[in-house]
Enzyme design. Sequence first.
Site, PDB file in Angstrom:
ATOM      1  N   SER A 135       0.860  -1.184   0.000  1.00 35.06           N
ATOM      2  CA  SER A 135       0.000   0.000   0.000  1.00 35.06           C
ATOM      3  C   SER A 135       0.897   1.234   0.000  1.00 35.06           C
ATOM      4  O   SER A 135       1.716   1.403   0.897  1.00 35.06           O
ATOM      5  CB  SER A 135      -0.888  -0.030   1.251  1.00 35.06           C
ATOM      6  OG  SER A 135      -1.573   1.191   1.401  1.00 35.06           O
ATOM      7  N   LYS A 161      -1.272  -1.061  -4.367  1.00 34.29           N
ATOM      8  CA  LYS A 161      -2.436  -0.258  -3.978  1.00 34.29           C
ATOM      9  C   LYS A 161      -1.940   1.152  -3.770  1.00 34.29           C
ATOM     10  O   LYS A 161      -0.924   1.360  -3.093  1.00 34.29           O
ATOM     11  CB  LYS A 161      -3.039  -0.817  -2.690  1.00 34.29           C
ATOM     12  CG  LYS A 161      -3.833   0.160  -1.829  1.00 34.29           C
ATOM     13  CD  LYS A 161      -4.557  -0.578  -0.695  1.00 34.29           C
ATOM     14  CE  LYS A 161      -4.767   0.314   0.514  1.00 34.29           C
ATOM     15  NZ  LYS A 161      -5.387  -0.418   1.648  1.00 34.29           N
ATOM     16  N   LYS A 163      -2.927   5.129  -2.582  1.00 34.13           N
ATOM     17  CA  LYS A 163      -3.898   5.993  -1.930  1.00 34.13           C
ATOM     18  C   LYS A 163      -4.287   7.088  -2.917  1.00 34.13           C
ATOM     19  O   LYS A 163      -3.427   7.622  -3.638  1.00 34.13           O
ATOM     20  CB  LYS A 163      -3.280   6.619  -0.684  1.00 34.13           C
ATOM     21  CG  LYS A 163      -2.930   5.615   0.397  1.00 34.13           C
ATOM     22  CD  LYS A 163      -4.178   5.124   1.104  1.00 34.13           C
ATOM     23  CE  LYS A 163      -3.821   4.275   2.307  1.00 34.13           C
ATOM     24  NZ  LYS A 163      -5.022   3.709   2.949  1.00 34.13           N
ATOM     25  N   ASP A 188      -7.210   3.248  -2.916  1.00 32.09           N
ATOM     26  CA  ASP A 188      -7.874   3.377  -1.610  1.00 32.09           C
ATOM     27  C   ASP A 188      -8.072   4.857  -1.321  1.00 32.09           C
ATOM     28  O   ASP A 188      -7.109   5.624  -1.251  1.00 32.09           O
ATOM     29  CB  ASP A 188      -7.008   2.728  -0.522  1.00 32.09           C
ATOM     30  CG  ASP A 188      -7.681   2.720   0.854  1.00 32.09           C
ATOM     31  OD1 ASP A 188      -8.806   3.249   0.983  1.00 32.09           O
ATOM     32  OD2 ASP A 188      -7.071   2.181   1.798  1.00 32.09           O
ATOM     33  N   GLU A 213     -11.221   1.158  -2.854  1.00 30.16           N
ATOM     34  CA  GLU A 213     -11.495   0.913  -1.444  1.00 30.16           C
ATOM     35  C   GLU A 213     -12.069   2.177  -0.801  1.00 30.16           C
ATOM     36  O   GLU A 213     -11.533   3.270  -0.998  1.00 30.16           O
ATOM     37  CB  GLU A 213     -10.159   0.520  -0.801  1.00 30.16           C
ATOM     38  CG  GLU A 213     -10.227  -0.104   0.564  1.00 30.16           C
ATOM     39  CD  GLU A 213      -8.813  -0.489   1.049  1.00 30.16           C
ATOM     40  OE1 GLU A 213      -7.931  -0.805   0.211  1.00 30.16           O
ATOM     41  OE2 GLU A 213      -8.598  -0.461   2.265  1.00 30.16           O
ATOM     42  N   ASP A 238     -13.674  -0.988   3.696  1.00 29.56           N
ATOM     43  CA  ASP A 238     -12.702  -1.145   4.774  1.00 29.56           C
ATOM     44  C   ASP A 238     -13.326  -0.549   6.042  1.00 29.56           C
ATOM     45  O   ASP A 238     -14.005  -1.260   6.803  1.00 29.56           O
ATOM     46  CB  ASP A 238     -11.392  -0.430   4.360  1.00 29.56           C
ATOM     47  CG  ASP A 238     -10.351  -0.319   5.459  1.00 29.56           C
ATOM     48  OD1 ASP A 238     -10.619  -0.730   6.598  1.00 29.56           O
ATOM     49  OD2 ASP A 238      -9.233   0.200   5.201  1.00 29.56           O
ATOM     50  N   LYS A 262      -9.609  -6.423   8.399  1.00 31.40           N
ATOM     51  CA  LYS A 262      -8.503  -6.182   9.330  1.00 31.40           C
ATOM     52  C   LYS A 262      -8.989  -6.700  10.669  1.00 31.40           C
ATOM     53  O   LYS A 262      -9.969  -6.169  11.204  1.00 31.40           O
ATOM     54  CB  LYS A 262      -8.215  -4.678   9.462  1.00 31.40           C
ATOM     55  CG  LYS A 262      -7.771  -4.002   8.176  1.00 31.40           C
ATOM     56  CD  LYS A 262      -7.576  -2.507   8.382  1.00 31.40           C
ATOM     57  CE  LYS A 262      -7.167  -1.843   7.082  1.00 31.40           C
ATOM     58  NZ  LYS A 262      -7.106  -0.373   7.208  1.00 31.40           N
ATOM     59  N   GLY A 290      -4.181  -3.951   6.396  1.00 30.76           N
ATOM     60  CA  GLY A 290      -3.152  -3.752   7.416  1.00 30.76           C
ATOM     61  C   GLY A 290      -3.319  -2.413   8.095  1.00 30.76           C
ATOM     62  O   GLY A 290      -3.985  -1.508   7.581  1.00 30.76           O
TER      63      GLY A 290
END
Length: 369
Positions: A135, A161, A163, A188, A213, A238, A262, A290
Amino acid sequence: MNIEKIEIRKIFLPFIKPFTTSGWIENGNNSIIVRIDADGATGWGESPVGLKPFYCEETTGTAWSIMREVLIPILFNTKLSQTKNFDLPFSYIRGNRIAISGLEFAIWDLLGKLNNKSISQILGGTRKKVDVGVSIGIQENTNRLLDLIENYLDEGYKRIKMKIKPDWDIKPVREIRKKYGNILLQVDANSAYSLNDTEHLAELDEFKLLMIEQPLGYDDLYEHSQLQKKIKTPICLDESIVSPMHAKSAIEMKACKIINIKPSRVGGLAAAKKIHDIAEKKNIPVWCGGMLETGIGRAFNVALASLPNFRLPGDISASSRYFLKDIVKNPFELNEDGTLNVPDKPGNGAEVDEGFLEKITLEKETFKN
Ligand code: OSB
Ligand code: MG
């Protein structure tokens, strides 16, 4: 199981580089490390909270106070089984799930050690290795992002992934596709968008992302179901899946096609397994998210990801992606095939470096039963 002693510590373990999301920056791991001594064995857990309530309502401070004032007294007053995994006696506590998870993890670690079983074995895991991705936080510019991706792909990570936020989405994604072609890629948003951005988000459809996400509100399900009708990219939730009930509701109302689990976010491994089972029955793939954990918390995530419906690479990168030095003597390392080994020693398998842990401890408190 007779608990003799519980120790909680606030730590600070700096990241190699700060981690930036659409809404906040994390400079290091500010979690609470839990140690429980019972029946001659020691169990370790981690509550991976942040200093400020930016990801969820909990913080290092709230987790600390709820542990010492509420959860630890409950544990001391409960007769725990020495052989069975179970739901801890926290079902009547509302919220505070990350705090609960740190204690729950330590109990699972103890159960494993006392019964000579790994966490994966207790859970019913079916894999010896799990696929991992990485990520990547928001970067200052696209070149920096592309360089980072190149490094991670070279190291062997199986999916990227990134952001995103409203001024950092379509353009960098287009550049990634141009340079790296068909890699496994997902984004995400950590709730950076609203339904007014629907047309903008639909522009991501052409890039065939694995998923987007948490585009909308951190506590929303309904608007995600509305958005999913208008965009092709699968929505993964998430933040807004905090319990098995939320998972059921989200699936029923088609608010997502994928779930990020998670264990800390949902109050521990027992709830995480329930969500896994619910999603599996409905043919909704899950993957392990995570919270930038140390080697202690990471070990529980990796064990969870060995369950069969974890069908996509997790945000469970090697320790070296986060820290110069981890608080365990056996940090997770990436295999050449882009996997991590699922720990197979009794309990979580983490060998805590207690000397180093002491050095990075900011505050500690011990409770005797
Ligand atoms: O939204 O998945 C998230 C880190 C902290 C809080 C929230 C998130 C993240 C990550 C990093 O994306 C996941 C990891 O590598 O641990
Ligand atoms: Mg997320």
